[in-house]
Design an enzyme around this catalytic site. Sequence first.
Site, PDB file in Angstrom:
ATOM      1  N   ASN A  37       0.811  -1.214   0.000  1.00  0.00           N
ATOM      2  CA  ASN A  37       0.000   0.000   0.000  1.00  0.00           C
ATOM      3  C   ASN A  37       0.851   1.275   0.000  1.00  0.00           C
ATOM      4  O   ASN A  37       0.416   2.318   0.458  1.00  0.00           O
ATOM      5  CB  ASN A  37      -0.942  -0.023   1.219  1.00  0.00           C
ATOM      6  CG  ASN A  37      -2.040   1.002   1.099  1.00  0.00           C
ATOM      7  OD1 ASN A  37      -2.482   1.327   0.002  1.00  0.00           O
ATOM      8  ND2 ASN A  37      -2.455   1.546   2.231  1.00  0.00           N
ATOM      9  N   ASP A  61       6.712 -10.006   3.470  1.00  0.00           N
ATOM     10  CA  ASP A  61       5.330 -10.053   3.929  1.00  0.00           C
ATOM     11  C   ASP A  61       5.295 -10.835   5.244  1.00  0.00           C
ATOM     12  O   ASP A  61       5.750 -11.987   5.288  1.00  0.00           O
ATOM     13  CB  ASP A  61       4.486 -10.761   2.859  1.00  0.00           C
ATOM     14  CG  ASP A  61       3.016 -10.617   3.118  1.00  0.00           C
ATOM     15  OD1 ASP A  61       2.627 -10.488   4.308  1.00  0.00           O
ATOM     16  OD2 ASP A  61       2.246 -10.637   2.146  1.00  0.00           O
ATOM     17  N   SER A 127      -6.071   1.426  17.739  1.00  0.00           N
ATOM     18  CA  SER A 127      -6.829   2.594  17.273  1.00  0.00           C
ATOM     19  C   SER A 127      -7.972   2.915  18.218  1.00  0.00           C
ATOM     20  O   SER A 127      -8.533   2.023  18.873  1.00  0.00           O
ATOM     21  CB  SER A 127      -7.390   2.270  15.890  1.00  0.00           C
ATOM     22  OG  SER A 127      -8.411   3.164  15.542  1.00  0.00           O
ATOM     23  N   ALA A 128      -8.344   4.196  18.238  1.00  0.00           N
ATOM     24  CA  ALA A 128      -9.501   4.625  19.026  1.00  0.00           C
ATOM     25  C   ALA A 128     -10.785   4.005  18.497  1.00  0.00           C
ATOM     26  O   ALA A 128     -11.820   4.071  19.161  1.00  0.00           O
ATOM     27  CB  ALA A 128      -9.615   6.137  18.974  1.00  0.00           C
ATOM     28  N   TYR A 152     -12.153  -4.129   9.764  1.00  0.00           N
ATOM     29  CA  TYR A 152     -10.900  -3.444  10.100  1.00  0.00           C
ATOM     30  C   TYR A 152     -10.839  -3.180  11.608  1.00  0.00           C
ATOM     31  O   TYR A 152      -9.864  -3.511  12.272  1.00  0.00           O
ATOM     32  CB  TYR A 152     -10.783  -2.126   9.316  1.00  0.00           C
ATOM     33  CG  TYR A 152      -9.845  -1.129   9.960  1.00  0.00           C
ATOM     34  CD1 TYR A 152      -8.470  -1.260   9.828  1.00  0.00           C
ATOM     35  CD2 TYR A 152     -10.343  -0.076  10.737  1.00  0.00           C
ATOM     36  CE1 TYR A 152      -7.612  -0.358  10.447  1.00  0.00           C
ATOM     37  CE2 TYR A 152      -9.493   0.825  11.356  1.00  0.00           C
ATOM     38  CZ  TYR A 152      -8.132   0.679  11.212  1.00  0.00           C
ATOM     39  OH  TYR A 152      -7.289   1.557  11.843  1.00  0.00           O
ATOM     40  N   LYS A 156      -8.383  -4.710  14.859  1.00  0.00           N
ATOM     41  CA  LYS A 156      -7.641  -3.961  15.889  1.00  0.00           C
ATOM     42  C   LYS A 156      -7.953  -4.555  17.265  1.00  0.00           C
ATOM     43  O   LYS A 156      -7.052  -4.766  18.084  1.00  0.00           O
ATOM     44  CB  LYS A 156      -8.005  -2.471  15.851  1.00  0.00           C
ATOM     45  CG  LYS A 156      -7.461  -1.730  14.646  1.00  0.00           C
ATOM     46  CD  LYS A 156      -5.936  -1.615  14.676  1.00  0.00           C
ATOM     47  CE  LYS A 156      -5.369  -0.898  13.479  1.00  0.00           C
ATOM     48  NZ  LYS A 156      -3.914  -1.079  13.314  1.00  0.00           N
ATOM     49  N   ASN A 182      -6.914  10.424  15.777  1.00  0.00           N
ATOM     50  CA  ASN A 182      -6.859  10.645  14.318  1.00  0.00           C
ATOM     51  C   ASN A 182      -5.528  11.266  13.898  1.00  0.00           C
ATOM     52  O   ASN A 182      -5.360  12.493  13.983  1.00  0.00           O
ATOM     53  CB  ASN A 182      -8.011  11.551  13.874  1.00  0.00           C
ATOM     54  CG  ASN A 182      -9.327  10.809  13.856  1.00  0.00           C
ATOM     55  OD1 ASN A 182      -9.781  10.306  14.879  1.00  0.00           O
ATOM     56  ND2 ASN A 182      -9.954  10.716  12.699  1.00  0.00           N
ATOM     57  N   ASN A 201      -9.917   8.183   1.859  1.00  0.00           N
ATOM     58  CA  ASN A 201     -11.062   8.020   2.760  1.00  0.00           C
ATOM     59  C   ASN A 201     -10.988   9.015   3.895  1.00  0.00           C
ATOM     60  O   ASN A 201     -11.992   9.443   4.431  1.00  0.00           O
ATOM     61  CB  ASN A 201     -11.070   6.616   3.380  1.00  0.00           C
ATOM     62  CG  ASN A 201     -11.248   5.549   2.322  1.00  0.00           C
ATOM     63  OD1 ASN A 201     -12.198   5.606   1.551  1.00  0.00           O
ATOM     64  ND2 ASN A 201     -10.326   4.594   2.268  1.00  0.00           N
ATOM     65  N   ASP A 301     -19.888   6.492  10.874  1.00  0.00           N
ATOM     66  CA  ASP A 301     -19.119   7.496  11.618  1.00  0.00           C
ATOM     67  C   ASP A 301     -19.684   7.684  13.028  1.00  0.00           C
ATOM     68  O   ASP A 301     -20.896   7.728  13.205  1.00  0.00           O
ATOM     69  CB  ASP A 301     -19.166   8.853  10.897  1.00  0.00           C
ATOM     70  CG  ASP A 301     -18.116   8.960   9.809  1.00  0.00           C
ATOM     71  OD1 ASP A 301     -17.150   8.176   9.840  1.00  0.00           O
ATOM     72  OD2 ASP A 301     -18.259   9.830   8.936  1.00  0.00           O
TER      73      ASP A 301
HETATM   74  C1  UD1 Z   1     -10.982   6.337  10.579  1.00  0.00           C
HETATM   75  C2  UD1 Z   1     -11.122   4.999  11.206  1.00  0.00           C
HETATM   76  C3  UD1 Z   1     -10.067   4.851  12.283  1.00  0.00           C
HETATM   77  C4  UD1 Z   1      -8.702   5.110  11.707  1.00  0.00           C
HETATM   78  C5  UD1 Z   1      -8.685   6.503  11.103  1.00  0.00           C
HETATM   79  C6  UD1 Z   1      -7.357   6.849  10.491  1.00  0.00           C
HETATM   80  C7  UD1 Z   1     -13.191   3.865  11.975  1.00  0.00           C
HETATM   81  C8  UD1 Z   1     -14.615   4.049  12.355  1.00  0.00           C
HETATM   82  N1  UD1 Z   1     -12.471   4.938  11.707  1.00  0.00           N
HETATM   83  O1  UD1 Z   1     -11.342   7.325  11.563  1.00  0.00           O
HETATM   84  O2  UD1 Z   1     -10.105   3.582  12.834  1.00  0.00           O
HETATM   85  O3  UD1 Z   1      -7.746   5.021  12.725  1.00  0.00           O
HETATM   86  O4  UD1 Z   1      -9.697   6.570  10.096  1.00  0.00           O
HETATM   87  O5  UD1 Z   1      -7.084   6.096   9.376  1.00  0.00           O
HETATM   88  O6  UD1 Z   1     -12.724   2.775  11.920  1.00  0.00           O
HETATM   89  N2  UD1 Z   1     -14.855  13.392   6.760  1.00  0.00           N
HETATM   90  C9  UD1 Z   1     -15.536  14.281   5.917  1.00  0.00           C
HETATM   91  N3  UD1 Z   1     -15.234  14.267   4.569  1.00  0.00           N
HETATM   92  C10 UD1 Z   1     -14.301  13.424   4.041  1.00  0.00           C
HETATM   93  C11 UD1 Z   1     -13.613  12.530   4.916  1.00  0.00           C
HETATM   94  C12 UD1 Z   1     -13.926  12.544   6.270  1.00  0.00           C
HETATM   95  O7  UD1 Z   1     -16.388  15.050   6.353  1.00  0.00           O
HETATM   96  O8  UD1 Z   1     -14.092  13.452   2.827  1.00  0.00           O
HETATM   97  C13 UD1 Z   1     -15.179  13.415   8.196  1.00  0.00           C
HETATM   98  C14 UD1 Z   1     -15.724  12.094   8.689  1.00  0.00           C
HETATM   99  O9  UD1 Z   1     -17.111  12.044   8.540  1.00  0.00           O
HETATM  100  C15 UD1 Z   1     -15.279  12.122  10.158  1.00  0.00           C
HETATM  101  C16 UD1 Z   1     -13.985  12.940  10.146  1.00  0.00           C
HETATM  102  O10 UD1 Z   1     -13.989  13.648   8.914  1.00  0.00           O
HETATM  103  O11 UD1 Z   1     -16.238  12.790  10.911  1.00  0.00           O
HETATM  104  C17 UD1 Z   1     -12.742  12.085  10.229  1.00  0.00           C
HETATM  105  O12 UD1 Z   1     -12.823  11.084   9.225  1.00  0.00           O
HETATM  106  P1  UD1 Z   1     -11.587  10.131   8.878  1.00  0.00           P
HETATM  107  O13 UD1 Z   1     -10.378  10.928   8.588  1.00  0.00           O
HETATM  108  O14 UD1 Z   1     -12.043   9.170   7.830  1.00  0.00           O
HETATM  109  O15 UD1 Z   1     -11.301   9.367  10.250  1.00  0.00           O
HETATM  110  P2  UD1 Z   1     -12.287   8.512  11.189  1.00  0.00           P
HETATM  111  O16 UD1 Z   1     -13.445   7.997  10.427  1.00  0.00           O
HETATM  112  O17 UD1 Z   1     -12.530   9.305  12.401  1.00  0.00           O
END
Ligand code: UD1
Length: 342
Positions: A37, A61, A127-128, A152, A156, A182, A201, A301
Amino acid sequence: MKKCVLVSGGAGFIGSHVTVELIEAGYDVIVADNMSNCDMTCFEGVKKITGREDIPFVKMDFCDAVATELLFTTHEIDAVIHFAGFKAVGESVNEPLKYYKNNLESFINVIESAKSHGCRNILFSSSATVYGEPDKLPVTEESPRKPATSPYGNTKQMCEDILRDSVRAYSAIRGIALRYFNPIGAHPSALIGELPRGVPNNLVPFITQTAIGKRECLYVFGDDYPTPDGSCQRDFIDVVDLAKAHVFAVSRMLDDKMKKEYEIFNIGTGKPFSVMELVNDFQKANSLKLNYRMAPRRPGDVTAIWADPTLANEELGWKAERDIMDTLTAAWAWEKHLASKE
Ligand code: UD1
């Protein structure tokens, strides 16, 4: 003699930052990664930042038990930090077996080889996400773990359990799990940072890619949450601060300072920050305008989560220090660095 730390998944986002901090703290480091990755960008960046061309790199690996054994046979390893694993929440829902197989098997192989080669110290990157939607904020290490909402997240939790049970059963090893909130940002040198494949993501890579014009618009998922401004709240922790926590945790193990054979620490700032606050601060920190739009909630979320980092502050002697503005400037500098190489 210098202690040697194996960093599995060390060419990735967090692994590369941890490698830098370990080297700067005087450890020898072996980086191992299957490159599934990432590419060599971050590892090359690590060499530049540290001025060390000779950092051992092994392309392998950890699901390959024979290769893992060989690594521990051919190197004197004092501690291992295990990052190697898949991390895309959505993908894990569609391909659960890929996640269970990879994330569990690789960690089991690492523990088995560490145990049989006299490497006592195992640090797991948790992770949290294990807290799910918390009933009480901030979350402490005693807060209950909730059923995982994705394979995922489940890996953890399962890896934490595998480490806890192994430590309980085999006196040859001990372990620490760090629960990251985060992680965001990049090294101030802009030579290493997050390198998402395809559409990101996570929030900050999406923000920086929108700012540079790779994405047309950032969608803020949800403006109707029961939070002060309606968007989700998170504990955004600078990746360099996060990396430093690993150095404290590793030295705690190597210096025999652990109070229990298996310890867990929250690694966060302790401060809630909303998605909209982050978007606004990003614009301010970098004097630019971001094209963003409010959008429906993203399934899965949680509304709000932030850490109580007291235990890490007191026991590890670690504290998050970087200012959010610096973190967001670094994230932007990294995106610009990537664009300049294209
Ligand atoms: C996710 C994972 C977490 C992982 C972390 C870092 C879950 C539930 N969450 O956290 O385990 O450690 O990523 O890789 O397993 N957002 C937007 N627009 C976007 C992208 C995100 O509004 O395009 C918002 C999301 O709705 C969220 C916040 O930003 O409220 C953070 O999102 P993200 O960075 O994806 O992290 P988490 O979902 O909190």
